[in-house]
Motif scaffolding. Structure first.
Motif, PDB file in Angstrom:
ATOM      1  N   VAL A  17       0.875  -1.171   0.000  1.00 44.70           N
ATOM      2  CA  VAL A  17       0.000   0.000   0.000  1.00 44.70           C
ATOM      3  C   VAL A  17       0.910   1.218   0.000  1.00 44.70           C
ATOM      4  O   VAL A  17       1.462   1.607   1.023  1.00 44.70           O
ATOM      5  N   PHE A  18       1.088   1.805  -1.165  1.00 38.23           N
ATOM      6  CA  PHE A  18       1.970   2.960  -1.345  1.00 38.23           C
ATOM      7  C   PHE A  18       1.079   4.143  -1.685  1.00 38.23           C
ATOM      8  O   PHE A  18       0.870   4.475  -2.846  1.00 38.23           O
ATOM      9  N   SER A  19       0.515   4.761  -0.660  1.00 33.36           N
ATOM     10  CA  SER A  19      -0.466   5.811  -0.880  1.00 33.36           C
ATOM     11  C   SER A  19       0.062   7.180  -0.482  1.00 33.36           C
ATOM     12  O   SER A  19       1.021   7.305   0.275  1.00 33.36           O
ATOM     13  N   LYS A  20      -0.595   8.199  -1.001  1.00 28.15           N
ATOM     14  CA  LYS A  20      -0.255   9.582  -0.654  1.00 28.15           C
ATOM     15  C   LYS A  20      -0.443   9.794   0.852  1.00 28.15           C
ATOM     16  O   LYS A  20       0.333  10.494   1.492  1.00 28.15           O
ATOM     17  N   LYS A  21      -1.470   9.179   1.406  1.00 31.37           N
ATOM     18  CA  LYS A  21      -1.746   9.301   2.840  1.00 31.37           C
ATOM     19  C   LYS A  21      -0.567   8.768   3.661  1.00 31.37           C
ATOM     20  O   LYS A  21      -0.153   9.394   4.635  1.00 31.37           O
ATOM     21  N   ARG A  22      -0.016   7.629   3.278  1.00 32.38           N
ATOM     22  CA  ARG A  22       1.123   7.071   4.019  1.00 32.38           C
ATOM     23  C   ARG A  22       2.347   7.973   3.913  1.00 32.38           C
ATOM     24  O   ARG A  22       3.127   8.096   4.848  1.00 32.38           O
ATOM     25  N   THR A  25       1.530  11.249   6.121  1.00 34.09           N
ATOM     26  CA  THR A  25       1.479  11.013   7.566  1.00 34.09           C
ATOM     27  C   THR A  25       2.806  10.518   8.132  1.00 34.09           C
ATOM     28  O   THR A  25       2.933  10.329   9.329  1.00 34.09           O
ATOM     29  N   ARG A  49       3.820   5.845  -9.108  1.00 37.21           N
ATOM     30  CA  ARG A  49       3.034   6.804  -8.342  1.00 37.21           C
ATOM     31  C   ARG A  49       4.002   7.666  -7.537  1.00 37.21           C
ATOM     32  O   ARG A  49       4.903   7.152  -6.904  1.00 37.21           O
ATOM     33  N   PHE A  50       3.809   8.952  -7.585  1.00 35.13           N
ATOM     34  CA  PHE A  50       4.625   9.913  -6.838  1.00 35.13           C
ATOM     35  C   PHE A  50       6.119   9.774  -7.129  1.00 35.13           C
ATOM     36  O   PHE A  50       6.935   9.773  -6.219  1.00 35.13           O
TER      37      PHE A  50
END
Length: 88
Positions: A17-22, A25, A49-50
């Motif tokens: 899970v490589f998310s913007k939220k991780r 935060t 991503r990113f």
């Protein structure tokens, strides 16, 4: 991680899970990502991503320059793709 699934390549569980939220935060910091690169020592690294937020971070960029070579993907200019230098 989805590219790994489609290519039948293992992905470290810490980055499934490589998310913007991780990133925002602090759950995924440049130091954590660098440590994962060192521990798993993958043959290929793909930042789809990113890519700028991750691959351009000084500690990560320095490590990638030392151990990997960047491969150009003309069809996907925003993607950062690296292959371990020891792989032909």
């Amino acid at each position: 991680p989805l590219y790994g699934f489609y290519a039948d390549v293992l992905v470290p569980p810490e980055v499934v899970v490589f998310s913007k939220k991780r990133l925002l935060t602090g759950q995924l910091t440049p130091e954590v990502i660098l440590e994962l690169l060192k521990v798993y020592s993958p043959g290929q690294v793909l930042f789809a991503r990113f890519p700028r937020e991750v691959a351009n971070q000084p500690p990560i960029a320095h490590y990638l320059q030392q151990k990997y070579r960047q491969v150009s993907l003309p069809a996907h200019p925003d993607v950062k793709y690296f292959v371990k230098s020891s792989i032909e």
